[in-house]
Design an enzyme around this catalytic site. Sequence first.
Site, mmCIF file in Angstrom:
data_model
loop_
_atom_site.group_PDB
_atom_site.id
_atom_site.type_symbol
_atom_site.label_atom_id
_atom_site.label_comp_id
_atom_site.label_asym_id
_atom_site.label_seq_id
_atom_site.Cartn_x
_atom_site.Cartn_y
_atom_site.Cartn_z
ATOM 1 C CG LEU A 207 -2.201 0.422 1.448
ATOM 2 C CD1 LEU A 207 -3.091 -0.221 0.401
ATOM 3 C CD2 LEU A 207 -2.711 0.064 2.851
ATOM 4 C CG HIS A 208 2.945 2.992 -2.992
ATOM 5 N ND1 HIS A 208 2.582 1.862 -3.668
ATOM 6 C CD2 HIS A 208 3.213 3.919 -3.939
ATOM 7 C CE1 HIS A 208 2.640 2.084 -4.962
ATOM 8 N NE2 HIS A 208 3.020 3.325 -5.169
ATOM 9 N NE ARG A 209 -1.235 3.417 -7.026
ATOM 10 C CZ ARG A 209 -0.225 3.835 -7.757
ATOM 11 N NH1 ARG A 209 -0.063 5.117 -8.010
ATOM 12 N NH2 ARG A 209 0.631 2.987 -8.256
ATOM 13 C CG ASP A 282 -1.759 1.130 -3.181
ATOM 14 O OD1 ASP A 282 -0.613 0.656 -3.289
ATOM 15 O OD2 ASP A 282 -2.035 2.046 -2.377
#
Length: 373
Positions: A207-209, A282
């Site tokens: 998850l990084h967006r 993501d």
Amino acid sequence: MIDRPRVAVVAGARPNFVKVAPLIKSLEPWVGVDLIHTGQHYDQAMSKTFFEDLGIFEPDVNLGVGSGSHAEQTAGVLVTMEKRLSEVPVDVLVVVGDVNSTLASALAAVKLRIPVAHVEAGLRSGDWSMPEEINRVVTDRLSTWLFTPSEDADANLLAEGAPADRIHRVGNVMIDTLLSQLPAARSRSETLTRSLGIEEDYALLTLHRPSNVDDWTTLTEITEAIRQISKRVLVVFPMHPRTRGRIADLGIRLPDRVLALDPLGYNDFLALMASARLVLTDSGGIQEETSVLGIPCVTLRESTERPVTCSLGTNTLAGTAAPNIVSASLAAMERSWKPAQIPLWDGKSSERVADVLVKDLLGQEMKEAQAGS
Ligand code: UD1
């Protein structure tokens, strides 16, 4: 002896390193390669480890741009790239992907009248709120060579009016890296899971967006989905620095059966991905990698610029509402999946890029002469 043309290859952020590695190897026999690191990613775990894992030589220069707002980061690359290309001119600039370094480097080059080759051209999510979508569209408009991974990308470019003779479908260079590293990754899989204390089936989460991790409501919703999924299967979560920071800032508590890790190197991540029951992500590239591995992927986004991973691969777009993520995940774990067969995702995409570029730079006859000399 023919003068070797010079090609600069740009890498800035983690997914770029995976894409430039095979390109450099395919270009090097034919042209002089200048590797320019913009410094967008700079932590050992986000950058150096990838160079080591993928056997990429030390960059010829690191522009040291680092983190910042979009304007700061893009402008930083624009200014430093212009200076570099003015001091060390090249015949072509190769950019990959869709990060801020990609767009800024392409813009600096075309204004110096250096033609640009974009590898991974033509991908479109249709979501203009994604910074990467803006980077993709503008980079493609600036590029002389548009190297695409799939048919949908060709169609997107043609619909935007790109000349057909600029479009070269070559396949997916990220998959070149995956196929070459997979045996090494698989061979460390058991030692790795043992060292991490993983003794059961697991789902792998990334998850990084910003749209997912910077917003309290969305991050809470995703965390709730993970809590429910973790009742069925352990969740292993290598955390991007942005995400670790936001989880701390927003005071979010991760569920108990989530194994949070620091970011992993390429081979370790590939090893975990190849043996996972499920991947939740993501990221863009991970949708492609799981498809080729035949591992089910649930994408925590409303849209994807890689629709082929849903039509031919193992990807399900679930959005960010907890009930949808949970039901998509349970359904994906129920089904049996096979590795996707996507045309030209065969480990030879970088060779196709090099072939086109070298022929255009040297001419077919000279290429043959060089091959013989
Ligand atoms: C960038 C790309 C994104 C890509 C991702 C892969 C853009 C617009 N975004 O997002 O498309 O999927 O890389 O990781 O270019 N940080 C560190 N150490 C680092 C790098 C970043 O601590 O080595 C932290 C900083 O707090 C920084 C934040 O992560 O502010 C975000 O980094 P940034 O490069 O701005 O974007 P990414 O979120 O990594």
